[in-house]
Design a protein around this motif. Structure first.
Motif, PDB file in Angstrom:
ATOM      1  N   MET A  93     -12.389 -25.962  69.168  1.00 44.64           N
ATOM      2  CA  MET A  93     -12.254 -27.231  70.100  1.00 44.64           C
ATOM      3  C   MET A  93     -13.482 -28.234  69.627  1.00 44.64           C
ATOM      4  SD  MET A  93     -12.408 -26.825  74.172  1.00 44.64           S
ATOM      5  CE  MET A  93     -14.442 -27.019  74.248  1.00 44.64           C
ATOM      6  N   LEU A  94     -12.943 -29.245  69.085  1.00 44.78           N
ATOM      7  CA  LEU A  94     -13.784 -30.378  68.574  1.00 44.78           C
ATOM      8  C   LEU A  94     -13.822 -31.477  69.883  1.00 44.78           C
ATOM      9  CD1 LEU A  94     -14.819 -29.888  66.020  1.00 44.78           C
ATOM     10  CD2 LEU A  94     -12.508 -30.261  65.387  1.00 44.78           C
ATOM     11  N   ILE A  95     -15.024 -31.823  70.093  1.00 46.07           N
ATOM     12  CA  ILE A  95     -15.522 -32.640  70.944  1.00 46.07           C
ATOM     13  C   ILE A  95     -15.779 -33.927  70.556  1.00 46.07           C
ATOM     14  CG2 ILE A  95     -16.462 -32.865  73.331  1.00 46.07           C
ATOM     15  CD1 ILE A  95     -16.437 -30.519  73.878  1.00 46.07           C
ATOM     16  N   ALA A  96     -15.060 -35.213  71.166  1.00 48.34           N
ATOM     17  CA  ALA A  96     -15.478 -36.362  70.973  1.00 48.34           C
ATOM     18  C   ALA A  96     -15.639 -37.202  72.044  1.00 48.34           C
ATOM     19  CB  ALA A  96     -14.538 -37.131  69.904  1.00 48.34           C
ATOM     20  N   ASP A  97     -16.802 -37.999  71.891  1.00 50.57           N
ATOM     21  CA  ASP A  97     -17.215 -38.882  73.257  1.00 50.57           C
ATOM     22  C   ASP A  97     -16.832 -40.130  72.799  1.00 50.57           C
ATOM     23  OD1 ASP A  97     -18.793 -40.033  75.180  1.00 50.57           O
ATOM     24  OD2 ASP A  97     -20.129 -38.387  75.081  1.00 50.57           O
TER      25      ASP A  97
END
Lengths: 337, 337
Positions: free
Chosen positions: B96-100
């Motif tokens: 799970m890659l998180i991008a803000d």
DNA sequence: AAAGTTCTTGTAAACGATTTCATTCTTTGT
DNA sequence: ACAAAGAATGAAATCGTTTACAAGAACTTT
């Protein structure tokens, strides 16, 4: 035309060069002649080419991602650190994988898994209760600890936890308190121990009595703060000031005692630790110790990237400054008695 | 011996079989004979082999990760959803890659980047203010929206926002309030609009006057709640009840009015939205609408995995039930006047 | 003008898995 | 007992890059 996604082959063909030249144009533009460079870049734009990260990673023997292990993803304390980590990892082209150590069955096993699976170029550990045994693995990727740290000489980013506790005690003492208690985090956690040690040392250094029955054990959660409140309310001989090892516990405690009709800070003074965003909005606003969490994340990421790039497995540790934030939850002790 | 990490070749050699058989043993054990299977598994254990995910992904033409786009990683509201997402993605072997979206310059560009870069097998969108234009891209991966949704027929997981607002209004009306106001989220956000619509409709349906100057604009943050408090305090003709489009705003508001000496719920009743963990610990404990955030994350992940596996680009939408949680921040209106 | 350098570029071999296809070895049905 | 079908395995191509090495071209230097 746009049916399939373009590969480097397509670009090479379109630009009339070899794939090697395309690759070089994209990674080290300086080594290729200006004219060819331009041709390649045009071809790239034309075909809408994007390098396939998976293939690139495979060839370069890296994964392009770092794994962050934390005890509880839903904890706002950590999300701020995550934001800091992301702010340096993302520009550096590293993906950030998040793994929750509480969600699975065995946290230590999870750590071991990630250390050996080769799924990451580096690890950030935010959970100090992990056992360091797995770190003996020979080919393991670089690891950085943030906030919490373990016995080994693992590079870490931490704050002056002991001094934070001392600041709280000093503040209470200066306000005239003599009966000061402490609500700790879970036993065994490094932060807990460090702050507890700081608390004890500060108490003797200001010459106040250290009462073991005024040291309550929590687990950093709001619920455990509320539980501490019930214990405090039931005491016959209560401390007039309490230092909490986390803001969350202080919040849980505050709500509980307020519902019991206690006025803070008139009847009881409290000081937290962390300065999570919400505490400034409470009434009374919470006096606390600020940890610059975004900063911690940033430094940890920088340290890790450095280790990844230089291929070292050890590195410097960094201590981040904390700050005492005086608000309205600590005042002079009650005069009665 | 343990110098280098074992590859599938090493295992094949150790077991006296071909790499194809090793691969099959690991992915579809049923097609290989029991005896060979055992030999291979022994060899695996012996060599400490772990499949190289990057190579596997390259061959299988997938990335093994999904990207989650959210407006603000530090927001506790989202971290709970992340936990839900992780709880299904991780077991399914997806990272799970998180991008803000707030950290970079242009959120829409970020979305476009991830849609075209082929860096993910799927996307989860938690930011309803993103423009859907980029979704036209032909070869884009499947996308699921959670909480917020956009015009197109994008699969989404959402809650009955309008009904939540109606529940709050109904509760106030039943308690005897006639002067009811609303603090909204940022204009343009789908959640904001949906709840505002629900509020308006409920007000007319219970036959109460709808005063535009009692509808205050916030942005879901605690700060904006505190700002709303200053506006409310400055009003000559105040509503006696306020419905907030987020708990965070309610918290910011509550602290601010309490510091101004206002007693909730005696002088003012408030109801929030979300049921974030902290609100039960406040004094008074906040009456609010519960959104099952973990559940939302779980459903969104399930929907997405389904789309990834079946290769579809559309899918069903899911509506999750909400729940009215009655606590202590809403009571009868003040009698004076 | 020959012999070195220095710049560019292309060829082809990795990286470590998965999977198609062909091959061999067993069964089974008649 | 023989053909046909089925089961288990291996050889080799493939995924899309990067990069060591070689080679040709363009300059210097003597």
């Amino acid at each position: 035309m746009d049916r399939k996604i373009a590969t480097i082959q397509d670009v090479a063909k379109a630009a009339g060069v070899s794939t090697a030249t395309v690759s070089r144009t994209l990674s080290k533009p300086s080594v290729v002649a200006a004219a060819t460079r331009e041709a390649v870049l045009n071809a790239v734009a034309e075909t809408g080419y994007r390098v396939n990260t998976t293939a690139s990673n495979l060839r370069r023997q890296r994964t392009g991602s770092v794994i962050v292990l934390l005890p509880n993803i839903a904890n706002p304390f950590f999300s701020q650190i995550l934001a800091g980590l992301a702010s340096v990892l993302t520009p550096a082209q590293y993906g950030m994988l998040i793994a929750d150590t509480q969600s699975g069955p065995d946290p230590d096993q999870l750590l071991a898994h990630y250390l050996t699976s080769g799924q990451a170029d580096g690890l950030v550990l935010l959970d100090g209760s992990l056992s360091p045994d797995a770190l003996e693995h020979p080919g393991r990727p670089p690891v950085v600890m943030a906030c919490e740290w373990m016995g080994r000489d693992l590079p870490s980013v931490r704050v002056e936890n002991g001094r934070g506790a001392a600041m709280a005690v000093g503040h209470f003492a200066q306000l005239g308190h003599r009966a000061i208690g402490h609500v700790t985090g879970p036993r065994g956690n490094v932060l807990t121990e460090e702050r507890l040690r700081g608390f004890r040392e500060a108490m003797v250094s200001v010459g106040l009595p250290l009462r073991e029955d005024w040291i309550l054990e929590g687990d950093f959660s709001m619920d455990s703060g509320a539980a501490a409140a019930r214990v405090w309310l039931a005491m016959k001989d209560r401390p007039t000031a309490l230092f909490f090892s986390s803001d969350e516990m202080a919040v849980g405690f505050l709500g509980a005692v307020q519902r019991a009709g206690i006025h803070v800070p008139r009847e009881l003074s409290i000081v937290g630790f962390d300065n999570i965003e919400i505490v400034q909005h409470l009434s009374p606003a919470l006096t606390t110790i600020r940890q610059p969490r975004t900063q911690i994340g940033i430094r940890a990421a920088e340290l890790l990237l450095d280790m990844i790039e230089t291929g070292t497995r050890t590195g410097p540790s960094d201590v981040i400054e904390i700050e005492f934030i005086r608000r309205d939850s600590a005042g002079p002790p009650p005069v009665s008695r």
